[in-house]
Design a protein around this motif. Structure first.
Motif, PDB file in Angstrom:
ATOM      1  N   SER A  51      60.252  60.458  22.416  1.00 15.16           N
ATOM      2  CA  SER A  51      60.666  61.129  21.184  1.00 15.16           C
ATOM      3  C   SER A  51      59.513  61.817  20.460  1.00 15.16           C
ATOM      4  O   SER A  51      59.729  62.731  19.661  1.00 15.16           O
ATOM      5  N   GLY A  52      58.279  61.355  20.712  1.00 16.55           N
ATOM      6  CA  GLY A  52      57.126  61.900  19.994  1.00 16.55           C
ATOM      7  C   GLY A  52      56.948  61.309  18.613  1.00 16.55           C
ATOM      8  O   GLY A  52      56.015  61.668  17.889  1.00 16.55           O
ATOM      9  N   GLU A  53      57.839  60.387  18.212  1.00 14.87           N
ATOM     10  CA  GLU A  53      57.729  59.770  16.890  1.00 14.87           C
ATOM     11  C   GLU A  53      56.583  58.765  16.852  1.00 14.87           C
ATOM     12  O   GLU A  53      56.173  58.224  17.887  1.00 14.87           O
ATOM     13  N   THR A  54      56.088  58.523  15.643  1.00 13.89           N
ATOM     14  CA  THR A  54      54.961  57.614  15.485  1.00 13.89           C
ATOM     15  C   THR A  54      55.274  56.508  14.488  1.00 13.89           C
ATOM     16  O   THR A  54      56.125  56.670  13.612  1.00 13.89           O
ATOM     17  N   ARG A  55      54.584  55.386  14.632  1.00  9.96           N
ATOM     18  CA  ARG A  55      54.657  54.283  13.694  1.00  9.96           C
ATOM     19  C   ARG A  55      53.238  53.760  13.473  1.00  9.96           C
ATOM     20  O   ARG A  55      52.463  53.634  14.434  1.00  9.96           O
ATOM     21  N   ILE A  56      52.900  53.483  12.235  1.00  9.55           N
ATOM     22  CA  ILE A  56      51.605  52.869  11.943  1.00  9.55           C
ATOM     23  C   ILE A  56      51.727  51.373  12.209  1.00  9.55           C
ATOM     24  O   ILE A  56      52.566  50.694  11.625  1.00  9.55           O
ATOM     25  N   ILE A 274      60.142  49.623  10.901  1.00  6.86           N
ATOM     26  CA  ILE A 274      61.119  50.021  11.915  1.00  6.86           C
ATOM     27  C   ILE A 274      60.419  50.299  13.240  1.00  6.86           C
ATOM     28  O   ILE A 274      59.495  51.109  13.320  1.00  6.86           O
ATOM     29  N   GLU A 275      60.858  49.601  14.274  1.00  2.74           N
ATOM     30  CA  GLU A 275      60.283  49.769  15.603  1.00  2.74           C
ATOM     31  C   GLU A 275      61.261  50.553  16.475  1.00  2.74           C
ATOM     32  O   GLU A 275      62.478  50.476  16.296  1.00  2.74           O
ATOM     33  N   LEU A 276      60.723  51.324  17.390  1.00  2.00           N
ATOM     34  CA  LEU A 276      61.533  52.060  18.349  1.00  2.00           C
ATOM     35  C   LEU A 276      61.365  51.445  19.731  1.00  2.00           C
ATOM     36  O   LEU A 276      60.465  50.650  19.977  1.00  2.00           O
ATOM     37  N   GLU A 277      62.250  51.834  20.629  1.00  2.00           N
ATOM     38  CA  GLU A 277      62.184  51.329  21.996  1.00  2.00           C
ATOM     39  C   GLU A 277      61.682  52.426  22.917  1.00  2.00           C
ATOM     40  O   GLU A 277      61.767  53.606  22.622  1.00  2.00           O
ATOM     41  N   GLY A 278      61.169  52.014  24.060  1.00  2.00           N
ATOM     42  CA  GLY A 278      60.714  52.966  25.049  1.00  2.00           C
ATOM     43  C   GLY A 278      59.211  52.932  25.258  1.00  2.00           C
ATOM     44  O   GLY A 278      58.477  52.196  24.586  1.00  2.00           O
ATOM     45  N   ALA A 279      58.774  53.733  26.213  1.00  2.00           N
ATOM     46  CA  ALA A 279      57.345  53.781  26.543  1.00  2.00           C
ATOM     47  C   ALA A 279      56.547  54.331  25.368  1.00  2.00           C
ATOM     48  O   ALA A 279      57.030  55.179  24.612  1.00  2.00           O
ATOM     49  N   PHE A 280      55.324  53.835  25.209  1.00  2.00           N
ATOM     50  CA  PHE A 280      54.499  54.270  24.083  1.00  2.00           C
ATOM     51  C   PHE A 280      53.039  54.273  24.480  1.00  2.00           C
ATOM     52  O   PHE A 280      52.640  53.718  25.508  1.00  2.00           O
TER      53      PHE A 280
END
Length: 317
Positions: A51-56, A274-280
């Motif tokens: 997705s290209g989204e980011t989380r700190i 909020i956490e996302l799923e998938g490769a990171f």
């Protein structure tokens, strides 16, 4: 969706805007100067590849949101995120409620504490009257503010050259439309000012392909962010005024919730909930004060960073 570069560029702009206030604090409040100078100097960022989204994941924000724009914006976004979940739950489970933004103010004052004190006093008196009227206590007739079933309120203090202007923005859920004139007269009777506004919450920007539910959610987010985004307009204040606001407001609880929206809590601004799923992949960003910018490295290279492993960051526009 926010990419790693967009996230860093937003924080870079906020940190660069601190230059003048840091010069002032260097002479007048060295301890606060050092705290703000080191704010967000280290960020551990998780980027989700698909997705290209980011989380700190971790950071060292100074949490002095009364004077630090980076912390004020981050705090406001976290509060809006938590508030949205609560608002949607209440609106889905209770009788039809309309989201509105209410603004109440008091006359300008010469100092921050005095103005906030008057605003807090008037609000407390009106809230107490509302509670007693809703509870059916003898001798307490309903007031306009009884139409508010719940709210999230945030105090703001501005200064445009005519003294400090304290006011409160309230994201409110109402069960009947509020008569602004009646509310104004009631607020004045509790010690408040004549500055009163009530308006329906609408989205600032919409897309043609949005569903009705998406448009409603966007409107709620816009309203929450408008109420919670910052405690003062930093760009309107001199460095001395920004410090004065910090000193005058730091002991005041500027944000609170009540009624059926009670219980909204902000998480730690040093990490995203909020956490996302998938490769990171994980990145480490470090702020260099002399260069006034971040350097970005893969997290697995941080223990032994090499020049060729640094990832160039585009200059903020």
């Amino acid at each position: 969706m926010q990419s790693t570069f967009e996230l860093l560029n937003k924080i870079t702009k906020k940190k660069r805007s601190q230059a003048e206030v840091l010069k002032y604090l260097q002479k007048h409040d060295k301890k606060l100067h050092d705290k703000i100078k080191g704010c967000a100097s280290y960020l551990l960022i998780r980027e989700f590849i698909e997705s290209g989204e980011t989380r700190i994941r971790n950071a060292n924000f100074c949490k002095r949101f009364q004077i630090c724009p980076a912390c004020a914006v981050r705090r406001g976004a976290k509060l809006a995120e938590a508030g949205l979940e609560k608002v949607q739950h209440v609106m889905a489970s209770e009788s039809p409620l309309t989201p509105v933004m209410i603004t109440l103010g008091v006359p300008n004052s010469k100092n921050v504490e005095e103005g906030l004190g008057q605003l807090k006093g008037a609000l407390s008196a009106m809230m107490a009257k509302r509670r007693k009227a809703i509870a059916g206590n003898r001798g307490h007739n309903p007031i306009e503010f009884c139409k508010v079933q719940g709210g999230i309120k945030s105090m703001e203090v501005t200064n445009k050259g005519k003294g400090w202007h304290p006011h409160v923005h309230i994201f409110a859920l109402i069960n009947d439309w509020i008569d602004r004139e009646k509310l104004r007269d009631e607020f004045v009777s509790f010690g408040g000012g004549k500055i009163v506004d009530v308006r329906t919450i609408t989205a600032k920007e919409t897309r043609e392909d949005q569903t009705d539910e998406e448009a409603k959610e966007q409107a709620l987010i816009s309203g929450l962010l408008e109420v919670l985004k910052y405690p003062t307009k930093f760009g309107d204040l001199t460095p001395k005024q920004r410090h004065e606001f910090y000193v005058g407001a730091r002991s005041t609880r500027l944000t609170d919730c009540f009624g059926n929206l009670r219980g909204v809590k902000i998480g730690d601004i040093d990490n995203d909930d909020i956490e996302l799923e998938g490769a990171f992949r994980d990145w480490v960003a470090r702020w260099y004060h002399r260069q006034q910018g971040f350097r970005l490295y893969p997290a697995n290279a941080w223990d032994d960073p090499e020049e060729d492993k640094e990832v160039p960051i585009p200059e903020p526009q």
